[in-house]
Enzyme design. Structure first.
Site, PDB file in Angstrom:
ATOM      1  N   GLU A   1      -2.249  -1.012  16.602  1.00 45.47           N
ATOM      2  CA  GLU A   1      -2.893   0.378  16.208  1.00 45.47           C
ATOM      3  C   GLU A   1      -2.998   1.190  17.349  1.00 45.47           C
ATOM      4  O   GLU A   1      -3.597   1.168  18.246  1.00 45.47           O
ATOM      5  CB  GLU A   1      -3.960   0.476  15.378  1.00 45.47           C
ATOM      6  CG  GLU A   1      -4.336   0.924  14.062  1.00 45.47           C
ATOM      7  CD  GLU A   1      -3.378   0.459  13.002  1.00 45.47           C
ATOM      8  OE1 GLU A   1      -2.420   1.253  12.736  1.00 45.47           O
ATOM      9  OE2 GLU A   1      -3.569  -0.665  12.311  1.00 45.47           O
TER      10      GLU A   1
ATOM     11  N   ASP B   1       6.447   4.053   9.974  1.00 42.16           N
ATOM     12  CA  ASP B   1       6.607   3.934   8.506  1.00 42.16           C
ATOM     13  C   ASP B   1       8.144   3.898   7.955  1.00 42.16           C
ATOM     14  O   ASP B   1       8.456   3.266   7.079  1.00 42.16           O
ATOM     15  CB  ASP B   1       5.940   5.176   7.834  1.00 42.16           C
ATOM     16  CG  ASP B   1       4.432   5.091   8.170  1.00 42.16           C
ATOM     17  OD1 ASP B   1       3.855   4.246   9.000  1.00 42.16           O
ATOM     18  OD2 ASP B   1       3.592   6.382   8.321  1.00 42.16           O
TER      19      ASP B   1
ATOM     20  N   SER C   1       1.723   5.031   3.005  1.00 35.99           N
ATOM     21  CA  SER C   1       3.076   5.450   3.469  1.00 35.99           C
ATOM     22  C   SER C   1       3.824   5.712   2.336  1.00 35.99           C
ATOM     23  O   SER C   1       5.212   5.421   2.217  1.00 35.99           O
ATOM     24  CB  SER C   1       3.764   4.859   4.610  1.00 35.99           C
ATOM     25  OG  SER C   1       4.582   5.766   5.133  1.00 35.99           O
TER      26      SER C   1
HETATM   27  P1  ADP Z   1       0.786   8.562   2.716  1.00 31.48           P
HETATM   28  O1  ADP Z   1       2.008   8.582   3.355  1.00 31.48           O
HETATM   29  O2  ADP Z   1      -0.245   7.529   3.615  1.00 31.48           O
HETATM   30  O3  ADP Z   1       0.759   8.182   1.359  1.00 31.48           O
HETATM   31  P2  ADP Z   1       0.855  11.314   3.621  1.00 31.48           P
HETATM   32  O4  ADP Z   1      -0.006  12.409   3.607  1.00 31.48           O
HETATM   33  O5  ADP Z   1       1.571  11.019   4.588  1.00 31.48           O
HETATM   34  O6  ADP Z   1       0.127   9.809   2.972  1.00 31.48           O
HETATM   35  O7  ADP Z   1       1.830  11.566   2.444  1.00 31.48           O
HETATM   36  C1  ADP Z   1       1.451  11.899   1.048  1.00 31.48           C
HETATM   37  C2  ADP Z   1       2.299  12.987   0.593  1.00 31.48           C
HETATM   38  O8  ADP Z   1       3.771  12.671   0.480  1.00 31.48           O
HETATM   39  C3  ADP Z   1       1.812  13.581  -0.785  1.00 31.48           C
HETATM   40  O9  ADP Z   1       0.806  14.440  -0.717  1.00 31.48           O
HETATM   41  C4  ADP Z   1       3.028  14.201  -1.349  1.00 31.48           C
HETATM   42  O10 ADP Z   1       3.149  15.436  -0.745  1.00 31.48           O
HETATM   43  C5  ADP Z   1       4.243  13.333  -0.726  1.00 31.48           C
HETATM   44  N1  ADP Z   1       4.525  12.510  -1.816  1.00 31.48           N
HETATM   45  C6  ADP Z   1       4.457  10.907  -1.684  1.00 31.48           C
HETATM   46  N2  ADP Z   1       4.907  10.315  -2.792  1.00 31.48           N
HETATM   47  C7  ADP Z   1       5.398  11.339  -3.775  1.00 31.48           C
HETATM   48  C8  ADP Z   1       5.864  11.397  -5.017  1.00 31.48           C
HETATM   49  N3  ADP Z   1       5.962  10.146  -5.718  1.00 31.48           N
HETATM   50  N4  ADP Z   1       6.024  12.547  -5.549  1.00 31.48           N
HETATM   51  C9  ADP Z   1       5.750  13.759  -4.827  1.00 31.48           C
HETATM   52  N5  ADP Z   1       5.433  13.650  -3.672  1.00 31.48           N
HETATM   53  C10 ADP Z   1       5.120  12.449  -2.895  1.00 31.48           C
HETATM   54 MG    MG Z   2       2.723   9.292   5.242  1.00 28.27          MG
END
Ligand code: ADP
Ligand code: MG
Length: 366
Positions: free
Chosen positions: A17, A153, A107
Site C-alpha cells: 500500500e 487497478d 475499483s
Molecule cells: P472505485 O473504482 O473504487 O469503485 P472510483 O471513484 O474510482 O471508485 O470510481 C467510481 C466511479 O466510476 C463511479 O462514480 C462512476 O462514475 C464510475 N462507474 C463505475 N462503475 C460504473 C457503472 N457500472 N456505471 C456507470 N459508471 C460507473
Molecule cells: Mg477507481
C-alpha cells in the site's frame, strides 16, 4: 447486428500500500464481482451508453470527448485514449451492468474501463495486448476523468485471473501471476467510513515520499532496501517513518509472494498484521475505527491476518481466513463491530460495516 460482450473484474489489494507511486510492488487479486458490457456497432460516429447502475442513457460524438464530471467520462476517456494512440473507431451502443460496488475501493472504475476497452478491441479488431489495454484504461482515468491513479487497478482488471494474485512491479509494469493456495478464504469488509481528507492526505503522503527520496539521494524510495533503514532513520520526522513504511512494505510484498508460493498462510497473516501496523504508525493513514475493525478480525479464531486495504483514511479491510469460514467469520466480525459501537454510546465516528467479499476457498466449494 452482432452483439459483442466483454467483462472485467474488480480487485482488492492484498498487500503493498502506497508503494505504487514510489515505483514499488503491489499484490492485488481479482474479486468475484465484475462489470459486463454489451456493444453493438453503429454506422455513425455516435456513442450511446446505458448504465444499469446509474439508470440512465448518455451519449457523445467520437472526437468530442471532454470532461463532464460524471460517469460517462470513464467511457469517453477510453475512446479518447484509443484515438490518441492512433486507433480508428466508429460509433457504438454500449450497455453496462456491474456488480462491483461503485466507489467502495474495489475499483469499479478500472473494471468498467477494461470491460469497455475489451469490447471495443474485439468490435474493431484492434491489435492491442492486455498490458497496453490496461495502460489505455489508466490513461482514460488520468487524462479525461482527471484522477492521478497508478496502473495497478487496470493491470489487475486486465491481466488478473480468478484464484491468483497478480504481483506487479509498478516501475517496469512487469507482472507475475501467483496462485492463491486453495485453502485460503478471502474477506473484504467495508468500514462504512469515508474520510473527507482522503485526497489531501494522499497528496501529502506522496509529497513526503518524494521529499524523503530527494534527501536520501535516490530517484524513488523503490531504490532503497531494508539494508538502508539505518540511514533512513536519520531523516527528520515524519519523513523517516514515511520512508520506512514504503521500504518495509515493498519487502513485505516480496515476502507475501514467497509465503503464497510456500502455502504458508500463517506467515502471510503475520505480514498482513505488520503491514497494518506500518500503515497505522509509520504512514499514519489509518483511523481508529479501522484499527478496531482490524483488531476484531485478527482476534477471530479463523482469521490469519487482516489489514487496511486501499489508500486509507477510512475504506475497507482485507483479511485471509481458513478455508470455508469466510461467510461465518465476516458475520462475527461485523456483528462484534456493531455491538461495540452500540455499547460505546452509538459511536458516531464508526460507520456501518458491510461485507463486500466473502470468498470461500476453492477446496471448500468442491
Ligand atoms: P472505485 O473504482 O473504487 O469503485 P472510483 O471513484 O474510482 O471508485 O470510481 C467510481 C466511479 O466510476 C463511479 O462514480 C462512476 O462514475 C464510475 N462507474 C463505475 N462503475 C460504473 C457503472 N457500472 N456505471 C456507470 N459508471 C460507473
Ligand atoms: Mg477507481
Amino acid at each position: 447486428m452482432d452483439v459483442i460482450t466483454a467483462s472485467a473484474p474488480g480487485r482488492v489489494n492484498l498487500i503493498g500500500e502506497h508503494t505504487d507511486y514510489n515505483g514499488g510492488f503491489v499484490l492485488p487479486t481479482p474479486i468475484p464481482q465484475r462489470t459486463a458490457v454489451e456493444l453493438r456497432r453503429r454506422k455513425d460516429g455516435l456513442v450511446r451508453v446505458w448504465s444499469r447502475e446509474i439508470g440512465a442513457w448518455a451519449e457523445y460524438a467520437l472526437g468530442d470527448e471532454r470532461r463532464r464530471g460524471g460517469w460517462l467520462d470513464y467511457v469517453m476517456g477510453c475512446t479518447q485514449a484509443l484515438r490518441l494512440t492512433g486507433h480508428a473507431l466508429e460509433g457504438f451502443e454500449l450497455k453496462i451492468a456491474s456488480d462491483v460496488p461503485l466507489g467502495s475501493g474495489l475499483s469499479s472504475s478500472a473494471s468498467l474501463e477494461l470491460a469497455v476497452l475489451r469490447a471495443i478491441r474485439q468490435a474493431f479488431g484492434l491489435a492491442i495486448d492486455d498490458t497496453q489495454l490496461a495502460l489505455l484504461g489508466q490513461r482514460a482515468e488520468n487524462e479525461l476523468v482527471g484522477a492521478p491513479v497508478g496502473a495497478m487497478d487496470q493491470l489487475c482488471a486486465s491481466l488478473g485471473q480468478a484464484g491468483s494474485a497478480l504481483f506487479i512491479d509498478t516501475r517496469t509494469f512487469a507482472t507475475r501471476l501467483v496462485p492463491l493456495p486453495d485453502d485460503l478464504d478471502l474477506l473484504v469488509i467495508d468500514s462504512g467510513l469515508k474520510h473527507d481528507h482522503a485526497t489531501g492526505g494522499y497528496r501529502t503522503r506522496r509529497a513526503e515520499c518524494e521529499e524523503a527520496a530527494r534527501q536520501l539521494g535516490v530517484p524513488q524510495l523503490r531504490d532503497l532496501g531494508v539494508d538502508d533503514l539505518a540511514r533512513v532513520a536519520r531523516l527528520p520526522d515524519p519523513l523517516a517513518r514515511r520512508a520506512r513504511h514504503v521500504i518495509t512494505e515493498d519487502d513485505r510484498v516480496l515476502a507475501a509472494v514467497a509465503a503464497l508460493e510456500a502455502r504458508d498462510l500463517r506467515t502471510l497473516g503475520e505480514l498482513f498484521v505488520a503491514s497494518h501496523a506500518s500503515m497505522r504508525d509509520d504512514f499514519e493513514v489509518s483511523v481508529p475505527a479501522i484499527d478496531t475493525l482490524v483488531a476484531i478480525a485478527c482476534a477471530d479464531p479463523d482469521v490469519y491476518g487482516a489489514r487496511l486495504t486501499g489508500g486509507g483514511f477510512g475504506g475497507a479491510i482485507v483479511a485471509i481466513a481458513k478455508a470455508g469460514t469466510a461467510a461465518a467469520a465476516a458475520r462475527r466480525i461485523t456483528d462484534q463491530y456493531c455491538d461495540q459501537s452500540w455499547n460505546q454510546n452509538r459511536d458516531q465516528t464508526r460507520g456501518t460495516p458491510r461485507v463486500l467479499v466473502a470468498q470461500e476457498a476453492a477446496c471448500s466449494r468442491s
